[in-house]
Structures are given as C-alpha cells and as structure tokens.
Design an enzyme around this catalytic site. Sequence first.
Site, PDB file in Angstrom:
ATOM      1  N   ASP A  18      -6.962   4.376  -4.432  1.00 26.25           N
ATOM      2  CA  ASP A  18      -7.646   4.269  -3.138  1.00 26.25           C
ATOM      3  C   ASP A  18      -8.243   5.664  -2.930  1.00 26.25           C
ATOM      4  OD1 ASP A  18      -7.838   2.295  -0.656  1.00 26.25           O
ATOM      5  OD2 ASP A  18      -7.455   4.256   0.220  1.00 26.25           O
ATOM      6  N   LYS A  56       0.873  -1.196   0.000  1.00 26.28           N
ATOM      7  CA  LYS A  56       0.000   0.000   0.000  1.00 26.28           C
ATOM      8  C   LYS A  56       0.893   1.224   0.000  1.00 26.28           C
ATOM      9  CE  LYS A  56      -4.437   1.009   0.223  1.00 26.28           C
ATOM     10  NZ  LYS A  56      -5.606   0.198  -0.181  1.00 26.28           N
TER      11      LYS A  56
END
Length: 448
Positions: free
Chosen positions: A168, A128
């Site tokens: 995201d 991430k």
Amino acid sequence: MFTNEYVKRVYQQVERRDGNQPEFLQAVREVFESLEPVVAKHPEYEANGVLERLVEPERVVKFRVAWTDDQGRVQVNRGYRVQFNSAIGPYKGGLRFHPTVTESVVKFLGFEQILKNSLTGLPMGGGKGGSDFDPKGRSDAEVMRFCQAFMTELQRHIGQFTDVPAGDINVGGREIGYLFGQYKRLRDEYSGVLTGKDMTFGGSLARTEATGYGLCYYTQEALKALRQDSLQGKTVSISGSGNVAIFATEKAQQLGAKVVTASDSDGYVYDPDGIDLNLVKDIKLGHRGRIKEYADRVQGAEYHEGCKGVWTVPCDIALPCATQNEIDEESAGTLVANGCTVVCEGANMPSTPGAIAVYQEQGLLYGPAKAANAGGVAVSGLEMSQNSLRLQWTFDEVDQRLKDIMTDIFQKSYEASKEYGKPGDLMLGANVAGFTKVADAMVAQGVL
Ligand code: NDP
Ligand code: 2IT
C-alpha cells in the site's frame, strides 16, 4: 442520520467504543447508510448479529518494531495488523508505512477491504496493516532493517492460508522483497505469503499495473453503460504520483484521454500539453524524487505548492490516487464548477462525506474506492492462484482476467443499485453487493 433501528443501534455502539477513531467511524457510517434497506429486507442479518460482528475485527495485533538506523541509533516504531473478517477467505490486504498510520487508519482500510475483496468474486477476507515508519529519506539498508524487524513479529500472525499481506502507500516491490526474505528465513517456508512479489520469486505479471489499470477499466465500463461515452478525448486530473497514479495515467492515456496533472504531498504539477509519463516514472521510480522536478524539466508545465490545489485544475474526469480525505466539500465544489462530471477513486476513501454529498447533489458519475480500485487486490488474488498452481500466467492472460473482474464489479454494483431503487448509485451498489456475500457466509458459518 439513520432511520433503521438496528443500524442505528450498532452504529451508536461503534461510536461509544471507537469514538476516538475518526477514519474508522467515517468508513462505517458510509457503508451503514447504504445497508439500511438491506437489513430491513433480510431480518436474518439482525437475528444473527451480522452488523455487530462486521464492525468488530476478529483480531487486532499491535506491536513494537525496534531497529537501528545508519548512525547506530535505536529507533522504535509501531506495527499493526488488523485481521478484520475471514468469512469468505484468508485475511487479505496491504501494508502501509506512513507517519499518519494509526489504529483508526488501519481499521478503516481493513473494513473497506472486506467489502472490496468480496466484490472481486475471489475467496479473500479482509485485513490491513502497517506502521508509522516513514521511509522518506531512509537508505535502502535502513528500510531493509526496518522490514526485517517488522516481519520478525508479523510472521507469527500470517501465512498463505491465514493472512496474506501486500503493498500500500510506501510499500512497493523493494519492501515486499525484504519482508518476503525475512518470512522465508524465519519460517523456513517458501510460500505465497505475500503478494506484489518480484517476478523472480513468485510474483504475477500485471500486479504492478493492476490498481491503476483496473481503475480505468472500471471507469470506462461505467461511462459506457451509464453515459454511452468513453475516456477517449477526455481531460483527466489525477492526484498522486505513486504506484496507482502512474499506472492510472498510463492506461488513461492508452484509452485516449489527456491527463494534465500529477502530485505528491508537497504540491502538484499542471501540464496543459498532457503529462509526460516517462518523465514521471524517471523521477518517481528512477530516483524517488519530488514531482516539482517535472516542472523544472518540462517547458510550459507549472508547479504549485500544496497538493489540494490539484482539484482547481479544470477537467472532465477526476481520479484521486493519493490518500484518504484528499477531496473535501470545497474541492468537490470547485471540480464541479469547472465542469468535472466523473469522479472514480483510485485511493481509499479519498472523498470526505461532504465531497460525496456534492457528487450526489450534482449528479456526478461517482465510482467509489472499494469498487474502482479493487483491481490491485484482484490481481493479488490471481497471484495467490498462480502460487498455488506453481505456474505463472502471461501478462495478457492476467490483464484479461483483470478487465473481466472490473466489468463484473461494475455490473454487480449497478444491478444492486437498481434492485434497491437507486439505479446508477454505484456507492450504494458496491456496498450492498460486497456486503451481501460476506453476510450470507457469516450467517451460514454460525456465530463466531
Ligand atoms: P504510493 O506510496 O506508491 O504513492 C502514494 C502517492 O500519494 C505519493 O505520490 C504520495 O506523495 C501521495 N501521498 C501519500 N500520502 C499523502 C498525503 N497524506 N497527502 C498528500 N499526498 C500523499 O502508494 P499507492 O499508489 O500504492 O497508493 C495510493 C492510494 O491508493 C492509497 O490510498 C492506497 O491505499 C490506494 N490503493 C493502493 C493499491 C495498491 O495496489 N498499491 C490498491 C488499492 C488502493 P509523497 O511521495 O509525497 O508521500
Ligand atoms: O487497498 C488495497 O486494496 C491494496 N492496497 C491492495 C491489497 C492487496 O492485498 O493487494
């Protein structure tokens, strides 16, 4: 809190080392609570130091992102990429641009992503990244310069076989386009290094819809198996009004539910007649407006300041689709008191530990994020497959694969919950099923 000595020891070590990372600790604790019976049954995990290795990212990259705003002023942001675990595939996971992004937030998201990606059944490790950059109020030109500066550093750490980022919060089609362009320019390489790309340069049909649609497919499957019920005729509360919320609303409506809320970080709208999704799309996708505008344009709809109030609206099913810790113990209690019996998570870690305790005590059907929102990364995996094949599948083909994957995730989680003596505990099931594949791969590959 933990009864298993091995789990307790590793958790205490995480607390000592990362005590200043509250979101990361929260994510680890929840997973570890589920894993106690698993490590007790499989001594090889302790013998191979699997938990110690699982909580330590393989690599954390933290970097300066300097860029120039429209007034010619120099701006400096922080960039991150956490390459958490590559046991079952290249690191895979989104990029978040939001002022609340810290190393703790990126690590909690990366840790969750390891198990989520495992659940999809596709060969993807966990990672991430992101930045504390806030795109709100920035011009397209500023966002482009920021993305180019961000990728100028990130490009040396990623690649189609090593690490494949995606979107995201606040990273959607526009940002992925700028990031992809800069990667291609700097590396002189045209590859599937990012997912969530536009259809004109290697994107997959149904990726935009995938997380929200997948959330509803998972919820539908769980309702069918555990309650002989469906979304048909249900009143649904959804938070957020971004990518996940919009397409969760679309699919819930297609499946016969009435969605009565939408929100953003300023407040929420309640529309007793059911949300007019075309209007939300016009406000949010059309001109990046605020959700307040909805109530100005729809008779009978109410706007309330403060996003937390969305959980005071009576509903049968709640689908949190905004951000972490958006449902606390109090909100969970309000939901239950108003008749809500199902919570499935579109956002990552939207429920606090106190909220989860309420769901468990009250016997709610609880679909945890790493299972319920895995449809987005699953279709990212399918985008990687199509890029490798130099092919584009039809919308229906991708959508059918997404449905099959979400059904499979539910089944795997349900089976694991039965195996460990808590049938229907889908949090336990998702953590166990996601973990086992990664742990076995780590053992097989030796101490790394
Ligand atoms: P978007 O940026 O498209 O939308 C985010 C929405 O949540 C906006 O309405 C935003 O409001 C609201 N929001 C964001 N931060 C906060 C906050 N701190 N408090 C209150 N509201 C907030 O992002 P996505 O829809 O892509 O992501 C939503 C959630 O889903 C995140 O948790 C993300 O990690 C998760 N997720 C996303 C996937 C994807 O494929 N995109 C896949 C799986 C999970 P505002 O505009 O005011 O900021
Ligand atoms: O949280 C998530 O799963 C995502 N933001 C999607 C990640 C991806 O690589 O598609």
